[in-house]
Design a protein around this motif. Structure first.
Motif, PDB file in Angstrom:
ATOM      1  N   VAL A 175      43.546   0.456  26.445  1.00  0.00           N
ATOM      2  CA  VAL A 175      42.851   1.915  26.771  1.00  0.00           C
ATOM      3  C   VAL A 175      41.833   1.957  27.682  1.00  0.00           C
ATOM      4  O   VAL A 175      41.523   1.146  28.237  1.00  0.00           O
ATOM      5  N   ARG A 176      41.958   3.227  28.457  1.00  0.00           N
ATOM      6  CA  ARG A 176      40.744   3.731  29.456  1.00  0.00           C
ATOM      7  C   ARG A 176      40.166   4.993  29.399  1.00  0.00           C
ATOM      8  O   ARG A 176      40.516   5.354  28.243  1.00  0.00           O
ATOM      9  N   LEU A 177      39.388   5.338  29.323  1.00  0.00           N
ATOM     10  CA  LEU A 177      37.947   5.841  29.255  1.00  0.00           C
ATOM     11  C   LEU A 177      38.552   7.561  28.988  1.00  0.00           C
ATOM     12  O   LEU A 177      38.167   8.508  27.921  1.00  0.00           O
ATOM     13  N   ILE A 178      39.796   7.410  29.901  1.00  0.00           N
ATOM     14  CA  ILE A 178      39.699   8.479  29.117  1.00  0.00           C
ATOM     15  C   ILE A 178      41.043   9.400  28.186  1.00  0.00           C
ATOM     16  O   ILE A 178      41.147  10.515  27.676  1.00  0.00           O
ATOM     17  N   ASP A 179      41.793   8.212  27.978  1.00  0.00           N
ATOM     18  CA  ASP A 179      42.759   8.135  26.706  1.00  0.00           C
ATOM     19  C   ASP A 179      41.967   8.469  25.504  1.00  0.00           C
ATOM     20  O   ASP A 179      42.198   8.983  24.554  1.00  0.00           O
ATOM     21  N   ILE A 180      40.204   8.015  25.820  1.00  0.00           N
ATOM     22  CA  ILE A 180      40.026   8.436  24.412  1.00  0.00           C
ATOM     23  C   ILE A 180      39.823   9.618  23.706  1.00  0.00           C
ATOM     24  O   ILE A 180      39.655   9.662  21.789  1.00  0.00           O
ATOM     25  N   ALA A 209      27.729 -10.398  33.592  1.00  0.00           N
ATOM     26  CA  ALA A 209      27.665  -9.165  33.515  1.00  0.00           C
ATOM     27  C   ALA A 209      27.269  -7.921  34.781  1.00  0.00           C
ATOM     28  O   ALA A 209      27.498  -6.629  33.843  1.00  0.00           O
ATOM     29  N   VAL A 210      27.937  -8.070  35.737  1.00  0.00           N
ATOM     30  CA  VAL A 210      27.764  -6.923  36.598  1.00  0.00           C
ATOM     31  C   VAL A 210      29.632  -6.798  36.547  1.00  0.00           C
ATOM     32  O   VAL A 210      29.766  -5.268  36.975  1.00  0.00           O
ATOM     33  N   ARG A 211      30.566  -7.533  36.349  1.00  0.00           N
ATOM     34  CA  ARG A 211      32.182  -7.370  36.455  1.00  0.00           C
ATOM     35  C   ARG A 211      32.115  -6.427  35.068  1.00  0.00           C
ATOM     36  O   ARG A 211      33.058  -4.894  35.207  1.00  0.00           O
ATOM     37  N   VAL A 212      31.369  -6.801  33.795  1.00  0.00           N
ATOM     38  CA  VAL A 212      31.585  -5.900  32.912  1.00  0.00           C
ATOM     39  C   VAL A 212      31.262  -4.619  32.910  1.00  0.00           C
ATOM     40  O   VAL A 212      32.382  -3.451  32.868  1.00  0.00           O
ATOM     41  N   TYR A 213      30.086  -3.942  33.750  1.00  0.00           N
ATOM     42  CA  TYR A 213      29.448  -2.610  34.233  1.00  0.00           C
ATOM     43  C   TYR A 213      30.839  -2.218  35.242  1.00  0.00           C
ATOM     44  O   TYR A 213      31.352  -1.233  34.928  1.00  0.00           O
ATOM     45  N   GLU A 214      31.330  -2.986  36.139  1.00  0.00           N
ATOM     46  CA  GLU A 214      32.663  -2.661  36.671  1.00  0.00           C
ATOM     47  C   GLU A 214      33.714  -1.942  35.876  1.00  0.00           C
ATOM     48  O   GLU A 214      33.873  -0.751  36.448  1.00  0.00           O
ATOM     49  N   GLU A 215      33.662  -3.097  35.447  1.00  0.00           N
ATOM     50  CA  GLU A 215      35.471  -2.551  34.753  1.00  0.00           C
ATOM     51  C   GLU A 215      34.572  -1.486  33.714  1.00  0.00           C
ATOM     52  O   GLU A 215      35.837  -0.644  33.634  1.00  0.00           O
ATOM     53  N   LEU A 216      33.411  -1.388  33.186  1.00  0.00           N
ATOM     54  CA  LEU A 216      33.216   0.267  32.539  1.00  0.00           C
ATOM     55  C   LEU A 216      32.633   1.607  33.448  1.00  0.00           C
ATOM     56  O   LEU A 216      33.655   2.395  33.024  1.00  0.00           O
ATOM     57  N   ILE A 217      32.738   1.596  34.818  1.00  0.00           N
ATOM     58  CA  ILE A 217      32.022   2.277  35.077  1.00  0.00           C
ATOM     59  C   ILE A 217      33.009   2.700  36.279  1.00  0.00           C
ATOM     60  O   ILE A 217      33.337   4.076  36.699  1.00  0.00           O
ATOM     61  N   THR A 218      33.437   1.892  37.017  1.00  0.00           N
ATOM     62  CA  THR A 218      34.155   2.001  37.989  1.00  0.00           C
ATOM     63  C   THR A 218      35.549   2.355  38.109  1.00  0.00           C
ATOM     64  O   THR A 218      36.323   2.825  38.609  1.00  0.00           O
ATOM     65  N   ARG A 219      35.890   1.475  37.259  1.00  0.00           N
ATOM     66  CA  ARG A 219      37.524   1.194  36.879  1.00  0.00           C
ATOM     67  C   ARG A 219      37.551   2.168  35.623  1.00  0.00           C
ATOM     68  O   ARG A 219      38.865   2.199  35.357  1.00  0.00           O
ATOM     69  N   ALA A 220      36.957   2.055  34.692  1.00  0.00           N
ATOM     70  CA  ALA A 220      36.471   3.428  33.264  1.00  0.00           C
ATOM     71  C   ALA A 220      38.147   2.631  32.642  1.00  0.00           C
ATOM     72  O   ALA A 220      38.976   2.679  32.142  1.00  0.00           O
ATOM     73  N   ASP A 221      38.406   0.597  32.906  1.00  0.00           N
ATOM     74  CA  ASP A 221      38.728   0.190  32.334  1.00  0.00           C
ATOM     75  C   ASP A 221      37.830  -0.155  30.644  1.00  0.00           C
ATOM     76  O   ASP A 221      37.642  -1.788  30.619  1.00  0.00           O
ATOM     77  N   ILE A 222      37.998   0.319  29.451  1.00  0.00           N
ATOM     78  CA  ILE A 222      37.139  -0.015  28.563  1.00  0.00           C
ATOM     79  C   ILE A 222      37.512  -1.336  27.861  1.00  0.00           C
ATOM     80  O   ILE A 222      36.924  -2.184  27.604  1.00  0.00           O
ATOM     81  N   GLY A 223      39.155  -0.826  27.503  1.00  0.00           N
ATOM     82  CA  GLY A 223      39.843  -2.417  27.108  1.00  0.00           C
ATOM     83  C   GLY A 223      39.474  -3.546  28.081  1.00  0.00           C
ATOM     84  O   GLY A 223      38.851  -5.067  27.356  1.00  0.00           O
ATOM     85  N   ALA A 224      39.254  -3.918  29.456  1.00  0.00           N
ATOM     86  CA  ALA A 224      38.741  -5.132  29.852  1.00  0.00           C
ATOM     87  C   ALA A 224      37.219  -5.149  29.834  1.00  0.00           C
ATOM     88  O   ALA A 224      37.442  -6.065  29.081  1.00  0.00           O
ATOM     89  N   ALA A 225      36.913  -3.967  30.232  1.00  0.00           N
ATOM     90  CA  ALA A 225      35.598  -4.257  29.483  1.00  0.00           C
ATOM     91  C   ALA A 225      34.924  -4.913  28.730  1.00  0.00           C
ATOM     92  O   ALA A 225      34.212  -5.765  28.154  1.00  0.00           O
ATOM     93  N   SER A 226      35.627  -4.493  27.658  1.00  0.00           N
ATOM     94  CA  SER A 226      35.011  -5.543  25.466  1.00  0.00           C
ATOM     95  C   SER A 226      35.927  -6.743  25.796  1.00  0.00           C
ATOM     96  O   SER A 226      35.369  -7.504  25.147  1.00  0.00           O
ATOM     97  N   ALA A 227      36.420  -6.713  26.156  1.00  0.00           N
ATOM     98  CA  ALA A 227      37.472  -8.586  26.450  1.00  0.00           C
ATOM     99  C   ALA A 227      36.522  -9.301  26.724  1.00  0.00           C
ATOM    100  O   ALA A 227      36.040  -9.977  26.955  1.00  0.00           O
TER     101      ALA A 227
END
Lengths: 296, 307
Positions: B43-48, B263-281
């Motif tokens: 899932v990505r942010l747009i799908d939510i 932790a910075v990578r989590v932020y990047e996944e969440l904000i820059t790539r909007a990949d919620i699944g990867a950020a959560s994992a």
């Protein structure tokens, strides 16, 4: 008469150690003072020098007549008046931090009283649970919170931040207050109960006044954390400049090519309230925070 | 009478902790549960916005993607190095200072107060000041280096991955973020160790000195054993906090120059790539690593307590 005789005595291990350690001690203290306070002092000095001077002579100190507080004015003034809006960021942060403090203290006074005075099912697991919250990675919670908040429209609202800061500060304030509440004698409470006070009245009229210093220290601690917080402010408010808090505001300004003295002035301006509060209540805060250390 | 009192206590206790439980449940527990669920969704942010519970499935793609993505293992290594060195540095600095400030001298109170400045400073103010100090054009550090230490060119501390000093590669940016974190966090270690030192009984030490122990022997055999508990606890807390630290690294370097921590990578996944699944994992993996550490600590202290 005895002094020269002593000096001539061959140095044994003790005397050598004592002398070396004595010198080291002075060096360590001097170095630590410079390291701890130096950067803040550097910021203060830079904030009152014109930028052109800083670039030309990075290490110079301003002469007494050359002190220039213009950077503070520029940082604080609203954007519409050609400034950077720091005064508004400070108002936002003040609202968030005061709201968090009031709610966190209210919740943790009740919770800490229960944890200290009342035996109820699950008391110990509740305590352990709060400790676990404290150790939980903030960045991990940020992901789902961001998702949920953007879905229910709580992003770009200061209320959402208060809620998050509340959860982040309650564990510590509970822990601090518990230490203070332990010091309130049970007998006084029982006497009030005999006189016909109910539980809330006992807390309000007896426990609160006696634990007031502790509550003040806890409130200050919560205020500090809420005032300093950055990550969640960044996640939720970044698109809405009207609502930026102080941390977010300063961090965003660093990207805007703002001259260094203005940045330093901003940093000092947001630091002053917390450092002043901390130094004033130092003793209280420290005893509250470290009460557990004695048990090892 | 006794029974009703007992029962009332039970009820009041639960009522009084309920506001706290509610907030924590709402802002910590529920989100964490959601994070676990999201980690197994594609899932990505747009799908939510268009998602319903019916769409939930289970996929391990996020974990596979995260674990095999470029730079993950390097970030994991960086995180461990950053957390370990910060922990050792700040606890050691706190210990040395607590010992140095143990005996009273004129002005000790003021010195103690000053020690706490880095801890109280808002993190953004602290990073802004450090960034200015290290600025290649007008920062004080580069100016001192060029004028007094004979540096040929200014060093861009926050973006330089590494330089060779006498043939040895030194990771510049990583050292800076570690130094910053030690500076920012040693006051807490100092406070806790000082508090523990104040509780140490004086007479054992005096006896040791009378028996002919030198100051270092006295520290090694009398004081240190008493401090192990607080040192271990500080070490654990500091490691956990540094391991998950986002603010300081992000504000100083943004993850550049070999300072990208998880932790910075989590932020990047969440904000820059909007990949919620990867950020959560990624976040879930972090939590797992920390809970293993926490369990080990609890085991260790239990065993010690049993002895």
């Amino acid at each position: 008469m005895t002094a020269p005789a002593r000096a001539r005595r061959p140095l044994d291990r003790h005397a050598v150690e004592r002398r070396v350690l004595g010198v080291l001690r002075v060096l360590v203290i001097a170095g630590a003072v410079a390291a701890a306070a130096g950067p803040l002092l550097y910021g203060v000095v830079l904030s009152v020098r014109p930028f052109a001077d800083v670039v030309a002579e990075p290490l110079a100190l301003p002469a007494p007549g050359e002190v220039d507080a213009g950077a503070y004015v520029e940082a604080l003034r609203d954007e519409s008046a050609g400034g950077f809006g720091l005064a508004r960021f400070m108002r936002n942060s003040l609202a968030v931090a005061l709201g968090t403090t009031a709610l966190a203290v209210a919740c943790s006074v009740l919770g800490a009283y229960a944890a200290v005075r009342l035996r109820f099912f699950g008391r110990d697991s509740v305590n352990g649970f709060f400790l676990a919250v404290y150790l939980f990675p903030g960045i991990v919670l940020a992901v789902p919170l961001f998702v949920v908040f953007s879905r229910i429209g709580l992003t770009s609202s200061l209320t959402g931040l208060v809620l998050i800061y509340l959860a982040q500060t309650i564990p510590v304030s509970l822990y601090m207050l518990r230490n203070y509440f332990h010091a309130v004698p049970v007998g006084v409470e029982e006497a009030a109960e005999v006189d016909g006070c109910n539980r809330m009245q006992v807390i309000w009229r007896v426990v609160l006044p006696m634990a007031m210093p502790g509550i003040a220290a806890t409130a200050l601690y919560v205020f500090m954390i809420a005032w300093n917080e950055f990550l969640f402010a960044l996640l939720f408010l970044v698109d809405d400049r009207r609502r930026w808090t102080v941390s977010l505001g300063i961090a965003q300004l660093t990207d805007f090519n703002v001259p260094a003295p203005v940045l330093m002035a901003g940093s000092i301006a947001i630091t002053v309230p917390v450092v002043a509060g901390f130094l004033l209540a130092q003793r209280l805060l420290i005893s509250g925070l470290t009460a557990g250390a004695e048990k090892g | 009478m006794v029974r009703t009192r007992r029962r009332r206590e039970e009820l009041h206790g639960r009522l009084l902790v309920s506001p706290t439980l509610l907030v924590v449940g709402l802002v910590v527990l529920a989100p964490f549960a959601a994070s676990v669920v999201l980690a197994f969704q594609d899932v990505r942010l747009i799908d939510i916005r268009f998602m319903s519970p019916a769409d939930l499935g289970i996929t391990f793609d996020n974990f596979a993607e995260v674990l095999s993505s470029a730079g993950f293992w390097e970030a994991a290594r960086t995180t461990v190095v950053y957390a370990s060195l910060t922990t050792v540095g700040s606890v050691l600095a706190g210990l040395v200072l607590a010992l140095a400030l143990r005996r009273p001298f004129p002005g000790r109170g003021a010195v103690r107060g000053l020690m706490l400045v880095p801890y109280v400073l808002p993190v953004v103010a602290a990073t802004t000041i450090w960034t200015t100090l290290l600025n290649p054009q007008y920062g004080a550090v580069n100016e001192v280096g060029r004028r007094f230490l004979g540096w040929e060119a200014p060093i861009n501390f926050l973006t330089t991955r590494g330089i060779d000093i006498a043939g040895l590669p030194v990771p510049v940016a990583l050292s800076v973020v570690i130094a910053f974190e030690v500076w920012k966090s040693f006051p807490l270690a100092f406070l806790f160790i000082t508090a523990r030192l104040q509780a140490a009984p004086r007479d054992i030490e005096e006896a040791a000195i009378v028996d002919g122990a030198s100051p270092t022997q006295c520290f090694r055999h009398v004081l240190l054993p008493q401090l192990t508990g607080v040192l271990a606890l500080l070490g654990l807390l500091r490691f956990i906090w540094s391991f998950q630290n986002f603010n300081d690294v992000y504000l100083l370097t943004g993850g550049a120059g070999g300072t990208e921590v998880v932790a910075v990578r989590v932020y990047e996944e969440l904000i820059t790539r909007a990949d919620i699944g990867a950020a959560s994992a990624l976040g879930l993996l972090m939590t797992l690593a920390l809970s293993v550490l926490l369990l080990a600590y609890v085991r260790m202290t239990r065993k010690e307590g049993a002895r």
